[in-house]
Design an enzyme around this catalytic site. Structure first.
Site, mmCIF file in Angstrom:
data_model
loop_
_atom_site.group_PDB
_atom_site.id
_atom_site.type_symbol
_atom_site.label_atom_id
_atom_site.label_comp_id
_atom_site.label_asym_id
_atom_site.label_seq_id
_atom_site.Cartn_x
_atom_site.Cartn_y
_atom_site.Cartn_z
ATOM 1 C CB CYS A 39 -1.001 -0.062 1.140
ATOM 2 S SG CYS A 39 -2.476 0.915 0.812
ATOM 3 C CG HIS A 56 -3.588 -3.422 4.333
ATOM 4 N ND1 HIS A 56 -2.337 -2.954 4.665
ATOM 5 C CD2 HIS A 56 -4.183 -2.418 3.655
ATOM 6 C CE1 HIS A 56 -2.198 -1.725 4.217
ATOM 7 N NE2 HIS A 56 -3.298 -1.366 3.598
HETATM 8 N N1 GLN Z 1 -2.188 6.757 2.112
HETATM 9 C C1 GLN Z 1 -2.263 5.830 1.003
HETATM 10 C C2 GLN Z 1 -3.602 5.855 0.269
HETATM 11 O O1 GLN Z 1 -4.620 6.106 0.839
HETATM 12 C C3 GLN Z 1 -1.928 4.445 1.481
HETATM 13 C C4 GLN Z 1 -2.914 3.866 2.442
HETATM 14 C C5 GLN Z 1 -2.480 2.569 3.043
HETATM 15 O O2 GLN Z 1 -1.292 2.315 3.181
HETATM 16 N N2 GLN Z 1 -3.424 1.747 3.444
HETATM 17 O O3 GLN Z 1 -3.626 5.592 -0.912
#
Ligand code: GLN
Length: 242
Positions: A94, A195
């Site tokens: 992510c 995740h």
């Molecule tokens: N901040 C990033 C987004 O929203 C990554 C989010 C995350 O790592 N879950 O795209």
């Protein structure tokens, strides 16, 4: 393999550890030990220099501000690029995935340089945030079962010509561009929006990382009944209506 030593680096747990992705490190460690490897784990905080001697580097997801700080520090540090140039394997999730690309849009709405280790570019999606269960068919070159995970991101990621999609989604958004792809990889660097933590849900991906790091084609089998039960549970939950 019994005397082999594996160095596993967990990048910036103080910034990018908000989504349980530390589980990925635990899975890599455990599966390496189950194969008789000695594992040296290094948790490297963002105020420390990144060692370049690691075999496998893992980087997790995070909120927008910690993502910006982590990208700034990693860029300045330069150690991850040197490690990859020396043959290290990287697995990113992510926010970490976005940081490994050419650029992403940060919490201040600015385009921020990534490390350029994956041929991907992330922008900020204008639609609803991508949140929910994901199922996908892994790139057939990896020879892996269906990918399962949970996504939660606003960014969307476009793949350049030298990045291969990690999977094609059957459920969920993945990279979020509408082309059905999820994640990206080249020969040694992997990125995903999953995740879960993703390696607990898909332990065979951890084995791919281990094989690449050890430069072997196969690993001794391990008892995967617990993982398979978890996978089955998540796949059923994801595909059940309502
Ligand atoms: N901040 C990033 C987004 O929203 C990554 C989010 C995350 O790592 N879950 O795209």
């Amino acid at each position: 393999m019994a005397d082999a030593n594996l160095r596993v680096v967990w990048i910036y747990p103080d910034l990018l550890s908000t989504y349980g992705d530390q589980g990925n490190v635990l899975v890599v460690e455990r599966r390496a030990r189950q194969r008789g490897l000695e594992v040296q784990r290094m948790d490297v905080r963002s105020d420390q220099q990144l060692p370049t001697s690691g075999d496998i580097y893992l980087i997790g997801g995070g909120e927008d501000r910690p993502q910006r700080l982590a990208a700034e520090r990693l860029y300045r540090d330069g150690g991850l690029n040197r490690a990859v140039a020396n043959g290290a394997i990287v697995f990113s999730v992510c926010a970490g995935y976005q940081i490994l690309g050419h650029e992403f849009v940060n919490d201040q709405g600015a385009r921020q340089a990534g490390l350029g280790l994956l041929d991907v570019t992330s922008t900020r999606g204008t639609d609803q945030r991508c949140v929910g269960d994901v199922l996908g068919d892994m790139d057939s070159r990896l020879g892996l079962p269906q990918l399962t995970g949970f996504e939660n991101h606003q960014g969307i990621t476009h793949l350049g010509p030298t990045a291969r999609p990690l999977a094609q989604v059957r459920l969920g958004q993945g990279n979020g561009t509408g082309d059905g792809t999820e994640g990206a990889w080249n020969d040694t660097v992997f990125g995903t929006y999953m995740h879960g933590p993703v390696l607990a849900r898909n332990p065979q991906i951890a084995d791919v990382l281990l094989k690449l790091a050890l430069d072997v084609n196969a690993l001794p089998n391990v008892d995967d009944r617990w993982y398979e039960a978890l996978r089955g549970e998540r796949i059923t939950a994801a595909t059940q209506p309502g």
